[in-house]
Design an enzyme around this catalytic site. Structure first.
Site, PDB file in Angstrom:
ATOM      1  N   GLU A  19       5.998  -4.905  46.606  1.00 55.24           N
ATOM      2  CA  GLU A  19       6.525  -4.073  47.691  1.00 55.24           C
ATOM      3  C   GLU A  19       7.166  -2.886  47.018  1.00 55.24           C
ATOM      4  O   GLU A  19       8.131  -3.036  46.274  1.00 55.24           O
ATOM      5  CB  GLU A  19       7.580  -4.846  48.491  1.00 55.24           C
ATOM      6  N   CYS A  56      13.937   1.092  51.106  1.00 54.37           N
ATOM      7  CA  CYS A  56      12.585   1.636  50.975  1.00 54.37           C
ATOM      8  C   CYS A  56      12.052   2.012  52.344  1.00 54.37           C
ATOM      9  O   CYS A  56      11.104   2.774  52.457  1.00 54.37           O
ATOM     10  CB  CYS A  56      11.663   0.724  50.206  1.00 54.37           C
TER      11      CYS A  56
HETATM   12  C1  UN1 Z   1      13.592  -2.555  51.263  1.00 56.63           C
HETATM   13  O1  UN1 Z   1      14.402  -1.652  51.358  1.00 56.63           O
HETATM   14  O2  UN1 Z   1      13.080  -2.825  50.171  1.00 56.63           O
HETATM   15  O3  UN1 Z   1      13.511  -2.721  57.613  1.00 56.63           O
HETATM   16  C2  UN1 Z   1      13.124  -3.428  52.370  1.00 56.63           C
HETATM   17  C3  UN1 Z   1      14.455  -2.507  56.875  1.00 56.63           C
HETATM   18  C4  UN1 Z   1      14.769  -3.494  55.798  1.00 56.63           C
HETATM   19  C5  UN1 Z   1      13.998  -3.022  54.615  1.00 56.63           C
HETATM   20  C6  UN1 Z   1      14.130  -3.807  53.397  1.00 56.63           C
HETATM   21  N1  UN1 Z   1      14.418  -4.826  56.212  1.00 56.63           N
HETATM   22  O4  UN1 Z   1      15.127  -1.501  56.948  1.00 56.63           O
END
Ligand code: UN1
Length: 532
Positions: A288, A322
């Site tokens: 990811e 992210c």
């Molecule tokens: C991340 O930042 O790696 O949807 C994922 C969202 C969080 C994202 C997490 N669950 O904002």
């Protein structure tokens, strides 16, 4: 214990505010307790051993770099090898325990995590600088990940699927089986959910794990591993090593005793792992990676809703998700009004020590991140952009001991500018003007990333076009609580297309656990079907 009497109100990333006084004071008490634990020494978890080391690193708070949150060993390649050996030794017993018993343990761990939500969230707020709602959300998300992945396993009864038959004496089933040992490499930004979630996926599927958390945030991953042991997950099933990527991470990457790897972090590291991990043979790897997540605001949008959604997703946890929204394509005819509304909302955001109730934004994780922010501001100014709001670094009131950028909105840069394409992971959003939805979509899709995206529009045809054309794994329409952020287990699955993720299957969703297993087709000839 701070959890006693803590209010049971479910807090997710979409919880907009918490004017619940009981909740606020429970959190304040938890912060006081957490402060009493700062600076403690922690071990690595290798089989049943708690392994300390003389060589340690300090996990410091980004709120105040003088504060040491925890001390963890600088692990060596030998430590990793021992952890892998422990995980391999534990594998067959953990697999043979069966999925029913495994999810029973996971559900118990989930309840314990929820019970300790305030205790863990307070530590997390100090460790990485999240505000209280974000930190409480991260802990509860972890618990819900355990619950949701357990539910998936149960719904599919362990993934044994009867198949067709070409003769009355032929009996075939498809069975998903665990691979063996998985490495779980996790980042700082969701210290519990992004270490616990992937580890839970691997464990529920019947694998054993070696976890390696970010050196910026090892504590909550450690707490997670400890909870699992507390509820009775055997030592060797969950191991945790700490230390630098160059040694500890590299051993996990190259050691043939690792059967699968799940990584959350940057595009650069993820892509390198993706090719090196599969050099010998195609071992499974789930990466990811980053995002440069767009929001589109059309002329039919509710501009207040759009500005609120953008503000929350661009600046929540300082843009260090992210999923953060970092670029906006707004129809030229409404651009000024949209920017003015966004600026007005942004000005009201309080920045400071995020353990304090009044502050919505805290620091970025370290000095390097702050450097990225100041460089981006200088570059925007140099290249003809307008800093609509922000662009500063706080220095008064103790903030100079931490890393506190102000939320920043930039307009006027050409759409091809680097700041529309490179992920920064800081509270910095660029606004571009477009003439049509098609132009917005073209720009939105013109990056190697494809993680999250949002649109604000009150026109059904526009919404349909967006849903048809946008290249992203997680999309939102008219979401005031966050234009691109805030996915929750079992509600929004979360994963990236293109350069944002390798598997095409999302975390938090119905197809995640299966990725930690491989299929076996079993045909057995005989009058009767074989026993289950
Ligand atoms: C991340 O930042 O790696 O949807 C994922 C969202 C969080 C994202 C997490 N669950 O904002």
């Amino acid at each position: 214990m701070v959890t006693t009497g803590a209010p049971r109100m479910k807090i997710t990333y979409a919880t907009l505010s918490a004017d619940n006084e009981e909740l606020q004071s429970a959190f304040d008490r938890a912060v006081t307790t957490a402060r009493g634990q700062l600076g403690d020494r922690y071990p690595m978890l290798i089989g049943d051993e708690r392994r300390f080391a003389d060589d340690q690193f300090e996990d410091r708070s980004p709120i105040d770099a003088n504060v040491v949150v925890s001390r963890f060993p600088i692990g060596t390649a030998k430590d990793v090898q021992d952890a892998i050996a422990a995980a391999r030794a534990a594998f067959s017993a953990w697999r043979d325990l069966g999925w029913r018993r495994r999810i029973e343990l996971m559900r118990r761990a989930a309840d314990l995590i929820s019970e300790r939500q305030f205790e863990y969230a307070a530590l997390m707020a100090i460790e990485v600088g999240k505000n209280r709602l974000e930190a409480l959300g991260d802990v509860e998300e972890t618990a819900d990940l355990l619950r949701y992945y357990s539910d998936v396993m149960e719904r599919h009864q362990g993934f044994v699927e009867p198949m067709g038959s070409l003769s009355p004496t032929e009996h075939t089933r498809s069975v998903l089986k665990p691979h063996g040992v998985w490495a779980v490499i996790s980042p700082f930004n969701f210290p519990m959910a992004l270490s616990g979630g992937p580890a839970a996926g691997a464990l529920i599927a019947g694998n054993t794990v070696v976890m390696k958390p970010s050196s910026d945030a090892p504590l909550l991953a450690f707490k997670f591993a400890e909870v699992l042991r507390e509820v009775g997950v055997p030592g060797g099933a969950v191991n945790l090593v700490t230390g630098p990527g160059e040694t500890v991470g590299a051993e996990l990457e190259h050691n043939p005793g690792i059967d699968g790897l799940v990584f959350t972090g940057s595009y650069e590291v993820g892509m390198r792992l993706y090719s090196s991990f599969t050099r010998e043979y195609p071992r499974p790897i789930i990466t990811e990676m980053g995002g440069k997540n767009p929001a589109i605001v059309t002329r039919s949008a509710d501009l207040d809703e759009a500005a609120e959604g953008v503000m929350r997703s661009a600046f929540g946890f300082d843009g260090q998700k992210c999923s953060a929204n970092s670029r906006v394509y707004v129809d030229r005819t409404v651009a000024r009004q949209f920017v003015d509304t966004l600026v007005e909302k942004t000005r009201k955001l309080a920045v400071g020590d995020p353990t304090r109730r009044e502050n919505w934004m805290g620091p970025v994780i370290n000095e390097r991140a702050l450097g990225k922010f100041t460089e981006a501001v200088a570059e925007a100014q140099h290249d003809g952009g307008t800093i609509e709001v922000g662009g500063q670094v706080l220095t008064g009131d103790g903030t100079q001991r931490g890393f506190f950028p102000t939320p920043t909105v930039v307009s006027g840069l050409p759409l091809g500018h680097r700041l529309f394409h490179d992920e920064l992971f800081v509270p910095f959003v660029v606004i571009g003007e477009v003439d049509s939805l098609d132009e917005a979509l073209e720009q939105a899709n013109a990056t190697p990333y494809g993680l999250t995206a949002g649109i604000f529009s009150r026109d059904d045809t526009e919404v349909r076009r967006f849903l048809d054309r946008i290249q992203a794994g997680v999309v939102y329409v008219n979401r005031r609580s966050g234009a691109t952020t805030g996915a929750w287990p079992g509600i929004q699955s979360f994963g990236g297309w293109k350069g944002s993720g390798s598997s095409g299957k999302n975390g938090l969703g119905p197809y995640y656990v299966q990725q930690f297993m491989r299929e076996q087709s079993q045909t057995v000839m005989g009058e009767e079907p074989p026993p289950a």
